[in-house]
Structures are given as structure tokens and as C-alpha cells.
Write an enzyme that holds these catalytic residues in place. Structure first.
Site, mmCIF file in Angstrom:
data_model
loop_
_atom_site.group_PDB
_atom_site.id
_atom_site.type_symbol
_atom_site.label_atom_id
_atom_site.label_comp_id
_atom_site.label_asym_id
_atom_site.label_seq_id
_atom_site.Cartn_x
_atom_site.Cartn_y
_atom_site.Cartn_z
ATOM 1 N N GLU A 1 15.864 23.286 78.622
ATOM 2 C CA GLU A 1 15.590 22.616 77.351
ATOM 3 C C GLU A 1 14.961 21.242 77.564
ATOM 4 O O GLU A 1 14.011 20.867 76.873
ATOM 5 C CB GLU A 1 16.882 22.497 76.523
ATOM 6 C CG GLU A 1 17.370 23.799 75.937
ATOM 7 C CD GLU A 1 16.389 24.430 74.970
ATOM 8 O OE1 GLU A 1 15.614 23.692 74.326
ATOM 9 O OE2 GLU A 1 16.375 25.671 74.858
ATOM 10 N N TYR B 1 18.742 18.518 68.403
ATOM 11 C CA TYR B 1 18.117 19.797 68.750
ATOM 12 C C TYR B 1 18.667 20.342 70.068
ATOM 13 O O TYR B 1 19.092 21.508 70.150
ATOM 14 C CB TYR B 1 16.591 19.654 68.861
ATOM 15 C CG TYR B 1 15.995 20.735 69.717
ATOM 16 C CD1 TYR B 1 15.892 22.030 69.236
ATOM 17 C CD2 TYR B 1 15.617 20.475 71.037
ATOM 18 C CE1 TYR B 1 15.400 23.048 70.032
ATOM 19 C CE2 TYR B 1 15.121 21.484 71.840
ATOM 20 C CZ TYR B 1 15.017 22.767 71.340
ATOM 21 O OH TYR B 1 14.546 23.782 72.131
ATOM 22 N N ASP C 1 13.345 22.960 66.132
ATOM 23 C CA ASP C 1 12.322 22.328 66.965
ATOM 24 C C ASP C 1 10.982 22.440 66.252
ATOM 25 O O ASP C 1 10.914 22.843 65.085
ATOM 26 C CB ASP C 1 12.279 22.961 68.364
ATOM 27 C CG ASP C 1 11.693 24.372 68.359
ATOM 28 O OD1 ASP C 1 11.578 24.986 67.268
ATOM 29 O OD2 ASP C 1 11.354 24.870 69.447
#
Length: 347
Positions: free
Chosen positions: A33, A116, A134
């Protein structure tokens, strides 16, 4: 038609086989991520593999030096992400006994992890019912529901997060979130979306009203700063004179070359006549090789970078300038534009 069911079915039939989708290990998901923030999958994948190979767990990551992390990060940009990753790994090692947390409420408190990223890790590792929003999800929601509120406005962020929360399939949030993100990345793309094959087009505002190009709306807040960097390269064959940057600017704490920044790209003779240039390099500066000028684009800054190769040692060494052995310099974390120049020069 159930929006989530349609997207999940599409996802199961069309998803890319990506390594972080085959695990619930929060550490591996965290790696992916953070590396993929502001980065395309194709560009980020080699970095993901390199980090995982060098640091297969939090403990080994936490024991790395900042320079080792930044060297592996070299070329990805946004170097603060790499620094924050190291800080997070060390916190996890110290306060969570080296086991990466899975709960949103714990993740959100870690350095460099925002809403997020915390939602993504919690959802993908523990199936926690947190909706991930996102850039891809913003685009899908804006187009499908016809939301024209700017995605980077305070009101817009609240609207999109609330809409994502309402859409979330709470029985299988991990798959739902992956489906939303993959749908935006592969089908509902920023340009030339594949509306003709979209499984939810009949209910999509943008498709019905031919408005895909207009959505989502984003406020233009980015002001580009033009900067002019004049780098001086001096090597005695075994060592290179380099500059250790401070923490107050881009490439914080990394190394580049002796630098004189100007307000414009001065003609070479005017640059060499500057008092600052004369103070460190003398009045009769000897240049060897061609003077190179390159443009290096950052998100908020455009750098006009000039490289001047010297055939003489500076007469005065500025604070922060140090001689580094060539072999060590090759292993040091450098801004990409500096690395490419030195790599070509040394080879």
C-alpha cells in the site's frame, strides 16, 4: 441490480494476480500500500519484491538504516514515505513485538498511515468493515452517482466517504474494496474508460449523460515552483565531492552534489562570475567535459538541473560538502537525477 455484487463478480472474473492479494499478512499489505501510493502497479511491483526480499518481516525492516531504506526506495520519489515506513516499522517492533497490527484504530495512529491506508490494511488483512477510498474509488463513485463536488474539498471528502460506507458489503469488505479499486484501475479509467463493457453502465450517471470526461471534479490547488540547480562535480578518481542535504527541503538528509541555486537558468559565464561561485571555486574555474542541463519534474516543483564537471578541486569546502569514496557513493541513496548522472559519468 446490486452495485457491489456486480462489481465483485466482475472483479472475480477480471482481477490481476498481484502478490499482496494472496495474503492476509498485514506487514506485506502495508508494504504494498505504501509503495503504490502515487505509483503505478507496473512501476511499484519491482520495488515491492525488492523490499520483501531484503526485509521479509517487520523486525528486519526495523533494524535497517535510513540510508539502506532510501537506497532501495531510490527512483520512487516522495522519499518521506520511505522514512515514515522505517519509523513505523520501529514503532511496531517496539510496541507490538514485531507483529504488524490489523485493527484500524491501531493502524491510524502509526506514522505515514492515513485513513485510506489504515482502512485498506484492516480490510485486507482482517476483513474489518472499513470502506477504502482511493483515487480509483473516487472516480467510480463520482461517475456512477454523478457527484460533482470536488474530491479534494472538505465537503467532497465527507460525501465520498459516506457514499463508500453506504456501498460497502459488510459481509465481505475485503473483496468489495478490492473490487472497487480494481474496477477503477482497469475499467473505469481516468481516460478512455471501457463504458461499453461496464457491468453497471445502465445505472451510471456518467454513461447515461456522456459525462465520464467531466467526472470526478478536482480543485486545482497545485502551484508549480520552478527552480534552477547548478551542480558541480569534482572527483579525484577515488572519491567524489558530495553535499549532505538538510531536512528543510526536498530530498531531506540525502546526498547530492555541491550546489548553487539561482533564480533563473543563467548563462554559464554569468553563473561562474557569481560571488558565491567564486568563493568556493575561484575566479578561474576550469571545466572539463560538456555542461549538461536536464529538466526533472516533481509533483510541486520543476527542477532545471545543470551539471558542471570540474577539472580542479574547489578552493573552499562549504559546510556539508564531504568527499565520499566512489564505491560507497554507488551504494548511497541519491535523488534519481543525481544517480543517473553519476552512473553515466562513472561508467
Amino acid at each position: 441490480m446490486n452495485f457491489s455484487d456486480e462489481l465483485v463478480q466482475w472483479y472475480n472474473e477480471n482481477k490481476r494476480d498481484l502478490p499482496w492479494r494472496n495474503t492476509t499478512d498485514a506487514y506485506i499489505i502495508w508494504l504494498s500500500e505504501v509503495i503504490l501510493q502515487q505509483t503505478r502497479v507496473e512501476q511499484g511491483l519491482p520495488y515491492f519484491y525488492r523490499f520483501l526480499e531484503n526485509y521479509p518481516d517487520v523486525t528486519r525492516f526495523a533494524n535497517a538504516s535510513e540510508d539502506e531504506i532510501l537506497k532501495l526506495w531510490q527512483g520512487l520519489g516522495y522519499y518521506s514515505r520511505g522514512r515514515n515506513m522505517l519509523k513505523t516499522a520501529r514503532i511496531v517492533q517496539e510496541h507490538f513485538n514485531g507483529k504488524f497490527p490489523q485493527a484500524y484504530d491501531q493502524l491510524i495512529k502509526l506514522k505515514g498511515i492515513g485513513e485510506y491506508t489504515a482502512a485498506a490494511i484492516a480490510s485486507f488483512s482482517a476483513n474489518e468493515a472499513k470502506a477504502v477510498v482511493d483515487g480509483n474509488v473516487y472516480r467510480v463513485i463520482a461517475r456512477y452517482f454523478g457527484i460533482s463536488e470536488p474530491i479534494n474539498s472538505t465537503a467532497g471528502k465527507k460525501i465520498f466517504q459516506a457514499t463508500a460506507n453506504d456501498l460497502l458489503n459488510k459481509k465481505m469488505p475485503a473483496v468489495h474494496n478490492q473490487a472497487m479499486m480494481e474496477f477503477g484501475a482497469m475499467l473505469c479509467k481516468p481516460k478512455n474508460p471501457a463504458c461499453g463493457t461496464c457491468p453497471v453502465k445502465e445505472g451510471c450517471y456518467a454513461f447515461i449523460n456522456n459525462a465520464a470526461a467531466a467526472l470526478p471534479v478536482k480543485l486545482n490547488k497545485v502551484k508549480i515552483r520552478e527552480r534552477f540547480f547548478n551542480y558541480f562535480l569534482y572527483t579525484d578518481g577515488g572519491s567524489i565531492l558530495m553535499n549532505k542535504r538538510d531536512e528543510s527541503d526536498i530530498w531531506a538528509n540525502m546526498y547530492d552534489l555541491p550546489l548553487i541555486e539561482t533564480s533563473s537558468l543563467l548563462p554559464l559565464d554569468e553563473l561562474l562570475a557569481l560571488p558565491e561561485t567564486a568563493a568556493y571555486f575561484g575566479n578561474s574555474l576550469k571545466i572539463s567535459g560538456n555542461v549538461m542541463v536536464k529538466k526533472h519534474l516533481l509533483t510541486h516543483q520543476h527542477l532545471h538541473v545543470r551539471f558542471i564537471t570540474l577539472s580542479q578541486q574547489p578552493i573552499k569546502i562549504k559546510e556539508g560538502w564531504v568527499f565520499i569514496k566512489v564505491e560507497k557513493a554507488k551504494k548511497t541513496a541519491l535523488p534519481k537525477v543525481i544517480f543517473i548522472f553519476l552512473d553515466n559519468f562513472l561508467n
